[in-house]
Write an enzyme that holds these catalytic residues in place. Structure first.
Site, mmCIF file in Angstrom:
data_model
loop_
_atom_site.group_PDB
_atom_site.id
_atom_site.type_symbol
_atom_site.label_atom_id
_atom_site.label_comp_id
_atom_site.label_asym_id
_atom_site.label_seq_id
_atom_site.Cartn_x
_atom_site.Cartn_y
_atom_site.Cartn_z
ATOM 1 C CB SER A 46 -54.274 78.487 61.006
ATOM 2 O OG SER A 46 -54.120 79.890 60.956
ATOM 3 C CG ASP A 94 -55.525 78.954 74.958
ATOM 4 O OD1 ASP A 94 -54.976 78.908 76.076
ATOM 5 O OD2 ASP A 94 -55.501 78.001 74.155
#
Length: 265
Positions: free
Chosen positions: A166, A48
């Site tokens: 996160s 990614d």
């Protein structure tokens, strides 16, 4: 068919690149040495992070992109080094669909002029020091809060699985046209009352962030997909959905939630 390939420098990526080039010649593709808008197809070999570097390097191209995963999560990738031939076969048959992704952009207005920055996953606004930053946050010119904390992240639906996740932000379907505003270490005390959860808003609305108190007209760090630039004398930052759009090649059987479950949950 003309194709441009972007690849990182890892050994397994180089091996996949060599095999992919051999197959491309077999399928009759012309391999371009550098990115060109004349390309019919773009390929990115890596994870990614490599994919994000690729779209930034090419200026968020509109040409369809096939991702080949040699990284870890591989949210943007549809192929792997194990199925390169079958990947070219379904592309040649036109047996695929395109996932359209709109980035988020920041207009940074300073005393020296205006600057534009774009992120596929997110834009992050924070101060340059370890102490708290203070911002006035508005949505479509309506003030919603005086924020105090480490910073603010504004993510796209595809970016909801990255830094936003996160921080405790929500996972968002890429089919939704929204932006997500998530606080970073907000202060919620008797002195400072800050929201401590995400805000989802329609992608056509504008988010404005301006420094208050000692942060007014000060230095701000703006990060876009992990790339950070420092701006001085910042009057305000306006964040909106970008007019740009990239197109990921997905198999006809692609299912976002199945991939999310296998990669993240």
């Amino acid at each position: 068919m003309k194709i441009y390939i972007f690849c990182n420098y890892k050994d397994d990526s180089r091996v996949a690149l060599a095999e992919f080039k051999t197959l491309l010649s077999e399928f009759g593709y012309e391999i371009l040495d550098e990115y060109s808008e004349e390309a019919d197809l773009l390929a990115c070999i890596g994870g990614d992070g490599t994919f994000l570097s690729f779209v930034h390097k090419c200026g968020f191209p509109s040409v369809p992109i096939i991702g080949i995963n040699t990284g870890h999560l591989g949210f943007f990738q549809e192929a792997s080094p194990r199925n390169l031939r079958s990947t070219l076969e379904f592309i040649s048959r036109g047996d695929y669909k395109l996932q359209d992704i709109r980035p988020v952009q920041a207009r940074i207005i300073t005393r020296r002029g205006e600057f534009m920055r774009t992120g596929l996953n997110e834009i992050v606004v924070r101060g340059p020091y370890s102490h708290a930053s203070h911002y006035e946050i508005s949505i479509d010119d309506t003030k919603i809060q005086d924020f105090s904390g480490d910073g603010i992240i504004i993510s796209t639906p595809v970016g909801s699985t990255a830094y936003n996740y996160s921080l405790g932000g929500a996972l968002v379907s890429p089919k939704l046209e929204v932006l997500q505003l998530t606080p970073i270490a907000p202060m919620s005390t008797s002195a400072y009352r800050c929201f401590n959860s995400s805000i989802l808003l329609p992608s056509y609305e504008k988010i404005s962030i301006a420094g208050t108190g000692r942060c007014e007209g000060g230095t701000v760090l703006v990060s876009f997909d992990g790339r950070t630039h420092e701006f001085g004398g910042v009057l305000r930052i306006e964040i909106t959905q970008s007019d740009k759009e990239i197109h990921l090649i997905r198999t006809s059987e692609y299912d976002h939630w199945s991939k999310l479950s296998s990669k993240l949950l």
